[in-house]
Design an enzyme around this catalytic site. Structure first.
Site, PDB file in Angstrom:
ATOM      1  N   TYR A  68       0.837  -1.204   0.000  1.00 40.69           N
ATOM      2  CA  TYR A  68       0.000   0.000   0.000  1.00 40.69           C
ATOM      3  C   TYR A  68       0.871   1.254   0.000  1.00 40.69           C
ATOM      4  O   TYR A  68       0.568   2.231  -0.673  1.00 40.69           O
ATOM      5  CB  TYR A  68      -0.944  -0.017   1.211  1.00 40.69           C
ATOM      6  CG  TYR A  68      -2.001  -1.096   1.115  1.00 40.69           C
ATOM      7  CD1 TYR A  68      -3.158  -0.887   0.364  1.00 40.69           C
ATOM      8  CD2 TYR A  68      -1.848  -2.311   1.772  1.00 40.69           C
ATOM      9  CE1 TYR A  68      -4.129  -1.880   0.265  1.00 40.69           C
ATOM     10  CE2 TYR A  68      -2.806  -3.305   1.678  1.00 40.69           C
ATOM     11  CZ  TYR A  68      -3.945  -3.093   0.925  1.00 40.69           C
ATOM     12  OH  TYR A  68      -4.894  -4.068   0.816  1.00 40.69           O
TER      13      TYR A  68
ATOM     14  N   ASN B 105     -12.674  -0.270  -5.292  1.00 38.08           N
ATOM     15  CA  ASN B 105     -12.396  -0.411  -6.724  1.00 38.08           C
ATOM     16  C   ASN B 105     -13.652  -0.900  -7.464  1.00 38.08           C
ATOM     17  O   ASN B 105     -14.126  -1.995  -7.205  1.00 38.08           O
ATOM     18  CB  ASN B 105     -11.246  -1.426  -6.891  1.00 38.08           C
ATOM     19  CG  ASN B 105     -10.910  -1.709  -8.350  1.00 38.08           C
ATOM     20  OD1 ASN B 105     -11.435  -1.057  -9.247  1.00 38.08           O
ATOM     21  ND2 ASN B 105     -10.035  -2.676  -8.569  1.00 38.08           N
TER      22      ASN B 105
ATOM     23  N   CYS C 267      -6.410  -4.578  -8.109  1.00 38.24           N
ATOM     24  CA  CYS C 267      -6.167  -4.170  -6.724  1.00 38.24           C
ATOM     25  C   CYS C 267      -5.731  -5.359  -5.870  1.00 38.24           C
ATOM     26  O   CYS C 267      -5.194  -5.169  -4.773  1.00 38.24           O
ATOM     27  CB  CYS C 267      -7.402  -3.495  -6.135  1.00 38.24           C
ATOM     28  SG  CYS C 267      -8.853  -4.541  -6.094  1.00 38.24           S
ATOM     29  N   HIS C 268      -5.937  -6.585  -6.394  1.00 36.82           N
ATOM     30  CA  HIS C 268      -5.494  -7.761  -5.629  1.00 36.82           C
ATOM     31  C   HIS C 268      -3.959  -7.841  -5.573  1.00 36.82           C
ATOM     32  O   HIS C 268      -3.413  -8.592  -4.782  1.00 36.82           O
ATOM     33  CB  HIS C 268      -6.071  -9.045  -6.240  1.00 36.82           C
ATOM     34  CG  HIS C 268      -5.725  -9.259  -7.683  1.00 36.82           C
ATOM     35  ND1 HIS C 268      -6.449  -8.683  -8.716  1.00 36.82           N
ATOM     36  CD2 HIS C 268      -4.728  -9.953  -8.291  1.00 36.82           C
ATOM     37  CE1 HIS C 268      -5.915  -9.037  -9.873  1.00 36.82           C
ATOM     38  NE2 HIS C 268      -4.859  -9.797  -9.647  1.00 36.82           N
TER      39      HIS C 268
ATOM     40  N   GLU D 155      -1.725 -16.192 -10.528  1.00 37.31           N
ATOM     41  CA  GLU D 155      -0.747 -15.413 -11.283  1.00 37.31           C
ATOM     42  C   GLU D 155       0.681 -15.906 -11.034  1.00 37.31           C
ATOM     43  O   GLU D 155       1.528 -15.843 -11.927  1.00 37.31           O
ATOM     44  CB  GLU D 155      -0.882 -13.924 -10.931  1.00 37.31           C
ATOM     45  CG  GLU D 155      -2.228 -13.351 -11.363  1.00 37.31           C
ATOM     46  CD  GLU D 155      -2.309 -11.838 -11.226  1.00 37.31           C
ATOM     47  OE1 GLU D 155      -1.293 -11.205 -10.886  1.00 37.31           O
ATOM     48  OE2 GLU D 155      -3.399 -11.288 -11.472  1.00 37.31           O
TER      49      GLU D 155
END
Lengths: 205, 182
Positions: free
Chosen positions: A144, A167, A175-176, A202
């Site tokens: 963050y 979001n 945003c993850h 991912e």
């Protein structure tokens, strides 16, 4: 629903019988005609994904909202009716590209989304934060604090958390990929399990 | 304000029944589409407390009048109609649609708007420019007429005609709505 009155039972049944398939065909035709007449302000569809059912909504400018099941899709549609327009129809044809790209993403075959986005639900600093997120590469994360610095306000760490938490386009605007400085996941509108699943997906691809 | 889709989901079947009863199955689908397209256009201006069913029926009523006027000006089909996804109604239903078509307009509208749309006589009267009492009478007479022409076609011929499959013989008296104050 209509109450059945005593006299209505006297009506021959075919007057009431409606073929659900014929009605669905009419609804599809209505969505196409509405779009052609410029009367369809918002199209939406839903899709099943590994993180649950997602609601996708688009204006003529692009994808405007992705919502998790836990947000309550009916409630989200009602909010969109108030914030954008009540001229909303279920119109899967207009979201076919978004559905296809999300399917590819969840199958590990897509790293970047190529979709027109309508940012109107994100304003001010939140929007600046969200605009930065696609620059965090697939499979990578930022804290963050790093995102706050990248958005030009290093002290606005809490505001970055708020921006991610609100979001309007999760998954597509990643945003993850924003996590806590200590490496823990941090919160996620779609639930921590969903965030973990996306980051694992991912990391594996 | 509710998303418009919710109106289509909740009232789509009702509007189709109304359009079919007033115009017949052939023209009902176009009237349905035009009704919801007009409704979609006007929807953002609809007051929050409006009765959406009555509003939709009012629009369907106007569309039906348009279609009927066009039909009387132009009795022959203007062009080949494109293929529709839905099939023609079963043949045994054709007698019913013929019987509905043969009803006086007021009776057909009263049946459609009161019995099929579920609107009270007072609302139907406002839509059709009539009085609640006249609507009540038209609905009741309409049902009686329908039963006479559709369920008892034998009355007109010498040989008895079997009832269509699935139909119920007409009772001696027909119970008509007492729910006027609804």
């Amino acid at each position: 629903m209509n109450t059945v009155e005593p006299g209505s039972s006297a009506l021959p049944a075919p007057l009431r019988a409606v073929d659900p398939a014929a009605l669905r065909a009419l609804q599809t035709r209505l969505a196409a005609a509405a779009a052609e007449a410029g009367l369809l302000d918002l199209s939406y569809t839903t899709m099943d994904t590994p993180i649950g059912k997602l609601l996708l909504a688009a204006t003529d400018q692009g994808l405007v909202r992705v919502a998790f099941d836990r947000e309550n899709h009916d409630a989200v549609l009602e909010q969109l009716a108030g914030k954008i327009s009540p001229r909303i129809l279920h119109s899967p044809a207009r979201l076919a590209a978004a559905v296809r790209q999300l399917d590819e993403y969840f199958a590990g075959r897509r790293r970047v989304f190529e979709l027109p986005l309508d940012w109107r639900l994100a304003k001010g600093f939140r929007r600046e934060v969200l605009a930065h997120l696609p620059q965090i590469a697939y499979g990578q994360t930022e804290s963050y604090a790093q995102v706050a610095a990248a958005a030009g306000s290093p002290k606005a760490v809490r505001a970055v958390g708020t921006a991610c938490g609100t979001n309007p386009l999760p998954v597509v605007v990643p945003c993850h990929r924003v996590v806590r400085s200590d490496g823990s996941f941090g919160g996620y509108l779609g639930g921590t399990a969903a965030k973990q699943l996306l980051l694992t997906l991912e990391a594996a691809a | 304000m509710k998303p418009f889709e919710q109106l289509v989901t909740e009232h789509g079947a009702m509007v189709l029944r109304v359009c079919r009863a007033v115009l017949g199955p052939d023209e009902a689908e176009d009237a349905w589409s035009e009704t919801f397209l007009s409704a979609l256009k006007a929807y953002p201006e609809l007051p929050e407390d409006a009765n959406t069913e009555a509003w939709l029926v009012t629009i369907a009523h106007r569309k039906a009048i348009d279609v009927t006027r066009k039909r009387s000006r132009n009795p022959l089909p203007m062009e080949e109609l494109p293929e529709r996804p839905s099939a023609d109604p079963p043949e045994e239903d054709q007698d019913l649609w013929d019987a509905v078509k043969a009803l006086p307009d007021r009776q057909r509208e009263a049946i459609a708007y009161h019995y099929l749309a579920g609107l009270p006589h007072r609302e139907v009267a406002a839509i059709t420019g009539s009085t609640p009492e006249a609507v009540r009478r038209a609905a009741s007479d309409g049902i009686k007429n329908l039963r006479r022409t559709y369920l008892a076609p034998a009355a007109a011929s010498v040989a008895p005609v079997p009832l269509p499959v699935g139909s119920v013989p007409a009772p001696a008296s027909i119970s008509v709505s007492k729910g006027e104050t609804r």
